[in-house]
Write a protein that holds these residues in place. Structure first.
Motif, PDB file in Angstrom:
ATOM      1  N   LEU A 183     -35.784  26.442 -44.456  1.00 25.21           N
ATOM      2  CA  LEU A 183     -34.698  27.291 -43.973  1.00 25.21           C
ATOM      3  C   LEU A 183     -33.734  27.676 -45.083  1.00 25.21           C
ATOM      4  CD1 LEU A 183     -33.825  25.228 -40.763  1.00 25.21           C
ATOM      5  CD2 LEU A 183     -35.561  27.010 -41.030  1.00 25.21           C
ATOM      6  N   THR A 184     -33.123  28.846 -44.921  1.00 24.05           N
ATOM      7  CA  THR A 184     -32.002  29.211 -45.777  1.00 24.05           C
ATOM      8  C   THR A 184     -30.785  28.394 -45.352  1.00 24.05           C
ATOM      9  OG1 THR A 184     -31.201  30.980 -44.338  1.00 24.05           O
ATOM     10  CG2 THR A 184     -32.915  31.557 -45.939  1.00 24.05           C
ATOM     11  N   ARG A 186     -27.908  29.395 -44.214  1.00 24.56           N
ATOM     12  CA  ARG A 186     -27.347  29.870 -42.951  1.00 24.56           C
ATOM     13  C   ARG A 186     -28.244  29.509 -41.776  1.00 24.56           C
ATOM     14  NH1 ARG A 186     -22.407  30.603 -41.884  1.00 24.56           N
ATOM     15  NH2 ARG A 186     -21.944  32.492 -43.067  1.00 24.56           N
ATOM     16  N   GLU A 187     -29.551  29.607 -41.942  1.00 20.80           N
ATOM     17  CA  GLU A 187     -30.457  29.215 -40.871  1.00 20.80           C
ATOM     18  C   GLU A 187     -30.294  27.742 -40.533  1.00 20.80           C
ATOM     19  OE1 GLU A 187     -34.034  32.422 -41.923  1.00 20.80           O
ATOM     20  OE2 GLU A 187     -34.213  30.309 -42.470  1.00 20.80           O
ATOM     21  N   VAL A 190     -27.106  27.319 -38.440  1.00 18.67           N
ATOM     22  CA  VAL A 190     -27.297  27.772 -37.063  1.00 18.67           C
ATOM     23  C   VAL A 190     -28.131  26.756 -36.283  1.00 18.67           C
ATOM     24  CG1 VAL A 190     -28.401  29.533 -35.630  1.00 18.67           C
ATOM     25  CG2 VAL A 190     -27.011  30.220 -37.599  1.00 18.67           C
ATOM     26  N   LEU A 191     -29.195  26.273 -36.901  1.00 20.54           N
ATOM     27  CA  LEU A 191     -30.059  25.309 -36.220  1.00 20.54           C
ATOM     28  C   LEU A 191     -29.312  24.003 -35.941  1.00 20.54           C
ATOM     29  CD1 LEU A 191     -32.797  24.508 -35.111  1.00 20.54           C
ATOM     30  CD2 LEU A 191     -33.477  23.833 -37.430  1.00 20.54           C
ATOM     31  N   THR A 213     -26.105  38.275 -35.142  1.00 21.25           N
ATOM     32  CA  THR A 213     -26.555  37.595 -36.360  1.00 21.25           C
ATOM     33  C   THR A 213     -27.117  36.220 -36.028  1.00 21.25           C
ATOM     34  OG1 THR A 213     -24.901  38.780 -37.679  1.00 21.25           O
ATOM     35  CG2 THR A 213     -25.831  36.781 -38.636  1.00 21.25           C
ATOM     36  N   HIS A 217     -30.942  34.931 -36.907  1.00 29.43           N
ATOM     37  CA  HIS A 217     -31.292  33.705 -37.623  1.00 29.43           C
ATOM     38  C   HIS A 217     -32.196  32.802 -36.768  1.00 29.43           C
ATOM     39  CE1 HIS A 217     -28.993  34.490 -41.163  1.00 29.43           C
ATOM     40  NE2 HIS A 217     -27.824  34.486 -40.549  1.00 29.43           N
ATOM     41  N   LEU A 218     -31.879  32.701 -35.474  1.00 26.78           N
ATOM     42  CA  LEU A 218     -32.707  31.862 -34.604  1.00 26.78           C
ATOM     43  C   LEU A 218     -34.127  32.410 -34.489  1.00 26.78           C
ATOM     44  CD1 LEU A 218     -30.234  30.888 -31.728  1.00 26.78           C
ATOM     45  CD2 LEU A 218     -31.206  29.395 -33.497  1.00 26.78           C
ATOM     46  N   ASN A 220     -35.726  34.010 -36.825  1.00 32.95           N
ATOM     47  CA  ASN A 220     -36.404  33.643 -38.074  1.00 32.95           C
ATOM     48  C   ASN A 220     -36.791  32.166 -38.079  1.00 32.95           C
ATOM     49  OD1 ASN A 220     -36.193  36.228 -39.085  1.00 32.95           O
ATOM     50  ND2 ASN A 220     -34.326  35.798 -40.249  1.00 32.95           N
ATOM     51  N   VAL A 221     -35.889  31.317 -37.574  1.00 37.57           N
ATOM     52  CA  VAL A 221     -36.165  29.881 -37.541  1.00 37.57           C
ATOM     53  C   VAL A 221     -37.355  29.593 -36.630  1.00 37.57           C
ATOM     54  CG1 VAL A 221     -35.267  27.620 -36.861  1.00 37.57           C
ATOM     55  CG2 VAL A 221     -33.805  29.218 -38.125  1.00 37.57           C
ATOM     56  N   LYS A 224     -40.547  30.379 -38.302  1.00 38.84           N
ATOM     57  CA  LYS A 224     -40.917  29.385 -39.314  1.00 38.84           C
ATOM     58  C   LYS A 224     -41.452  28.100 -38.678  1.00 38.84           C
ATOM     59  CE  LYS A 224     -37.718  31.070 -42.869  1.00 38.84           C
ATOM     60  NZ  LYS A 224     -36.538  30.778 -43.730  1.00 38.84           N
TER      61      LYS A 224
END
Length: 243
Positions: A183-184, A186-187, A190-191, A213, A217-218, A220-221, A224
């Motif tokens: 994860l980045t 920011r990700e 958020v997680l 936003t 991010h969620l 993208n998470v 992944k």
């Protein structure tokens, strides 16, 4: 290389005789100064604006002579062999190709890498492992950029303040659960808030970002982690598993 300066004693006043026939000139006094080496320098990066900004910084250094301003692409190795740089300044995008590039150059130049992006943590260690002698963040003040240039020119390793912080964050992240490395920054934030029970609105308010936003991010998470909804994501994280 040094320089000599001859100093003179004051002459006696006119009309007065001296008691001895001494010379008015004192012995030469020489002072030696270390003059930094002037390194042949080539910039290799795709970001034209960044290249021009670094050229401006480098031009202010007496220890740098810019001999090339290149982009990645076909013929780069041949061009570098012709220019024979002693200092190579590269963008972060050159990281994966840097070991192979340096292997083609003899002698191997010193390397200063410039990192940028929303999460430079993903770039710092790979660039050092690839052969960079110094790292600077493109957002750093020009005085820190100049200081990093000079340290690398003098044969030392160099980090500006932002890059040092980035490396510390990256090293600390290695002690985190394996999934954190996917994860980045920011990700991960958020997680973490999601697994603590916050909904999208609360996450947005905590991080001072929009709900859209947060959803981005969620999404993208979840991609992944290979899951398709929030409940599965939270369950996967709490079990300590990831895809």
């Amino acid at each position: 290389m040094g320089w000599s300066q001859t100093r003179y004693a004051p002459l006696p006043p006119v009309g007065r005789s001296t008691e001895s026939d001494q010379s008015a000139e004192t012995p030469d006094i020489s002072a030696s100064f270390d003059i930094p080496a002037v390194l042949r320098t080539v910039l290799v990066m795709d970001d034209e604006l960044l290249r021009h900004g670094l050229m401006h910084v480098a031009a202010q250094l007496g220890a740098v002579r810019l001999v090339g301003d290149l982009q990645r692409g076909a013929g780069l190795v041949d061009r570098l062999r012709e220019l024979a740089p002693e200092l190579l300044v590269v963008g972060a995008e050159a990281g994966p190709d840097l070991p192979a590039l340096l292997a083609e150059l003899d002698p191997v130049p010193r390397v200063l890498a410039v990192i940028d992006g929303d999460d430079p943590r993903e770039l710092a260690l790979p660039l050092i492992r690839a052969g960079a002698d110094g790292l600077v963040d493109r957002r750093s003040p020009s005085d820190e950029l100049r200081a990093a240039f000079l340290r690398v020119i003098d044969g030392h390793h160099a980090l500006d303040a932002r890059s040092a912080d980035t490396l510390i964050d990256e090293l600390r992240a290695q002690a985190e659960p394996d999934y954190a490395r996917l994860l980045t920054r920011r990700e991960g934030e958020v997680l973490g808030l999601l697994t603590n029970g916050l909904d999208n609105r609360a996450i947005a308010g905590t991080l001072f970002i929009s709900e859209a936003t947060v959803k981005f991010h969620l999404h993208n998470v979840m991609d992944k982690f290979g899951v398709h909804n929030r409940a599965a994501l939270v369950a996967t994280v709490l079990r300590g598993h990831h895809v």
